[in-house]
Design an enzyme around this catalytic site. Structure first.
Site, PDB file in Angstrom:
ATOM      1  N   PHE A   1       4.735  -6.519 -10.597  1.00  0.00           N
ATOM      2  CA  PHE A   1       4.680  -5.140 -10.799  1.00  0.00           C
ATOM      3  C   PHE A   1       5.350  -4.148  -9.650  1.00  0.00           C
ATOM      4  O   PHE A   1       5.569  -3.019  -9.799  1.00  0.00           O
ATOM      5  CB  PHE A   1       3.110  -4.676 -10.771  1.00  0.00           C
TER       6      PHE A   1
ATOM      7  N   ARG B   1       5.287  10.414 -28.267  1.00  0.00           N
ATOM      8  CA  ARG B   1       5.272   9.184 -27.247  1.00  0.00           C
ATOM      9  C   ARG B   1       4.441   8.103 -28.029  1.00  0.00           C
ATOM     10  O   ARG B   1       3.566   8.314 -28.465  1.00  0.00           O
ATOM     11  CB  ARG B   1       5.169   9.329 -25.947  1.00  0.00           C
TER      12      ARG B   1
ATOM     13  N   SER C   1      10.388  -1.534 -18.785  1.00  0.00           N
ATOM     14  CA  SER C   1       9.907  -0.093 -19.470  1.00  0.00           C
ATOM     15  C   SER C   1      10.951   0.216 -20.644  1.00  0.00           C
ATOM     16  O   SER C   1      12.200  -0.216 -20.638  1.00  0.00           O
ATOM     17  CB  SER C   1      10.181   1.030 -18.143  1.00  0.00           C
TER      18      SER C   1
ATOM     19  N   TYR D   1      15.765   4.958 -11.620  1.00  0.00           N
ATOM     20  CA  TYR D   1      14.590   4.330 -11.672  1.00  0.00           C
ATOM     21  C   TYR D   1      14.923   3.718 -12.946  1.00  0.00           C
ATOM     22  O   TYR D   1      14.547   2.121 -12.926  1.00  0.00           O
ATOM     23  CB  TYR D   1      13.387   5.288 -11.846  1.00  0.00           C
TER      24      TYR D   1
ATOM     25  N   LYS E   1      15.760  -0.790 -13.739  1.00  0.00           N
ATOM     26  CA  LYS E   1      14.998  -1.692 -14.660  1.00  0.00           C
ATOM     27  C   LYS E   1      15.913  -2.497 -15.381  1.00  0.00           C
ATOM     28  O   LYS E   1      15.757  -3.642 -15.615  1.00  0.00           O
ATOM     29  CB  LYS E   1      14.046  -0.823 -15.399  1.00  0.00           C
TER      30      LYS E   1
ATOM     31  N   LEU F   1       0.771  -1.129  -0.148  1.00  0.00           N
ATOM     32  CA  LEU F   1       0.086  -0.150  -0.021  1.00  0.00           C
ATOM     33  C   LEU F   1       0.703   1.245   0.069  1.00  0.00           C
ATOM     34  O   LEU F   1       0.436   2.496   0.363  1.00  0.00           O
ATOM     35  CB  LEU F   1      -0.897  -0.005   1.242  1.00  0.00           C
TER      36      LEU F   1
END
Ligand code: NAD
Ligand code: UDP
Length: 332
Positions: free
Chosen positions: A80, A231, A124, A149, A153, A33
């Site tokens: 995820f 994009r 990503s 970030y 990945k 959460l």
């Protein structure tokens, strides 16, 4: 089939839970959460008419993951969970390396112990970095990432490659998402950015709802037809369906797929479509380019079509309509 969905209350995870349930696959959700709310669970149950098992656990703690695997016969994991804000990762890299890498390594260790060797990982387009042409294919090598970030990945992709090289009984699917946007057509689940959004679509939403006054368009002097950045936007429901297809159809081994529409859309095209479809005006002004932004990139999604039988079905119009429908629902 039982699938552990880590980060299953988040934006993409929640939509994937719906699509798994629609296919008669049982999702088990784990989410701490950090960037989601427990009430999403009720929304998921309302949309699907099914009940879901939720573990409110932090994945950086291995005993938590062990407990989930001891209590359930899990067939595969869709991973995820992670932090995803590019700007925040630049300010606080350790927080990103710590959460994203440690949770993934612990998860893989537990999977290995339990002999559950089927994984789908959320990567990503950012791992491509800058390429010579704007149409990115899976054949291209990973480029230089431009944020911690993005580096998490790229590092996780490398970890997964090394793991597979050490033991090719793993089935690992790396999905590289382009720009996920939109919301479920029920208007019950959607994107919930924290604070002032960095991304274009959530920002447009705040201007449309009157929470923010003006959209800043970062540059109109790029070498693109209207000068604004291009994009590849993908509706989150199409993206969610891509995960189900990947689980069902991907060949054995380690496979990488772009999940995207294959079409480039400029900032102005997105704003104009949003205005037209929803009959609204978006105040905007052109400002300086945002440092680090590329002029244009989009995906070649043909590998996912050929091997998974998946392609996007929803349009930019659907994206704009569904995103605004979700926002309006929240305001009522
Ligand atoms: P999100 O923040 O909405 O969902 C991630 C979920 O993971 C959240 O609910 C959060 O509470 C949970 N989480 C984070 N750390 C955790 C931990 N240690 N233990 C348990 N739960 C944890 O993000 P999203 O947009 O749904 O993205 C899902 C994945 O897809 C992420 O890995 C993200 O990096 C990747 N991705 C997202 C985008 C995008 O634009 N949304 C693009 C490319 C890749
Ligand atoms: N963008 C913009 N104003 C904003 C946010 C984004 O003009 O407030 C532009 C940005 O320069 C890029 C496109 O919108 O050309 C998509 O940006 P986003 O941050 O959503 O995705 P990313 O650049 O990470 O692909």
């Amino acid at each position: 089939m039982k699938i552990l969905v880590t980060g299953g209350l988040g934006f993409i995870g929640s939509h994937t839970v719906v699509e798994l349930a629609n296919e008669g696959i049982e999702p088990i959700i784990v989410d701490n959460l950090y960037n989601s709310k427990e009430e999403v669970l009720e929304k998921l149950e309302k949309i699907t008419g099914k009940k879901f098992n939720l573990y409110k656990y932090d994945l950086t703690e291995k005993e938590n993951i062990e407990r989930i695997f001891n209590e359930n016969e899990i067939d595969a994991v869709i991973h995820f969970a992670g932090y995803k804000a590019v700007g925040e990762s630049v300010k606080n890299p350790l927080m990103y390396y710590s959460n994203n890498l440690i949770s993934t390594i612990k998860l893989l260790e537990v999977m290995k112990n339990h002999n559950v060797k089927n994984l789908v990982f959320s990567s990503s387009a950012t791992v491509y970095g800058m390429q010579e042409t704007p149409k990115y294919t899976e054949k291209m090598k990973r480029g230089d990432t431009t944020s911690p970030y993005g580096t998490t990945k790229a590092m996780i992709e490398k970890i997964l490659e090394d793991l597979y090289a050490s033991d090719n009984s793993w089935n690992i699917i790396i999905l590289r998402y382009f720009n996920p946007v939109g919301a479920h057509s029920s208007g019950l689940i959607g994107e919930e950015p924290n604070g002032i959004p960095n991304n274009l679509m959530p920002y447009i939403m705040k201007v449309a709802s009157g929470e923010l006054e003006t959209l800043n368009i970062f540059g109109d002097d790029y070498p693109t037809p209207d000068g604004t950045g291009i994009r590849d936007y993908i509706h989150v429901v199409d993206l969610a369906k891509g995960h189900v297809k990947a689980l069902q159809k991907a060949p054995k081994g380690l496979n990488v797929y772009n999940l995207a529409s294959g079409k480039g859309t400029s900032v102005l095209e997105l704003v104009n479509t949003f205005e037209r479809v929803n009959n609204l005006k978006i105040n905007y002004k052109i400002v300086e380019r945002r440092p680090g932004d590329l002029a244009e990139y989009y995906a070649d999604p043909t590998k996912a079509y050929k091997e998974l039988g998946w392609k996007t079905e929803k349009t930019i119009e659907d994206i704009c309509r569904d995103a605004w429908n979700y926002e309006k629902n929240k305001m009522n």
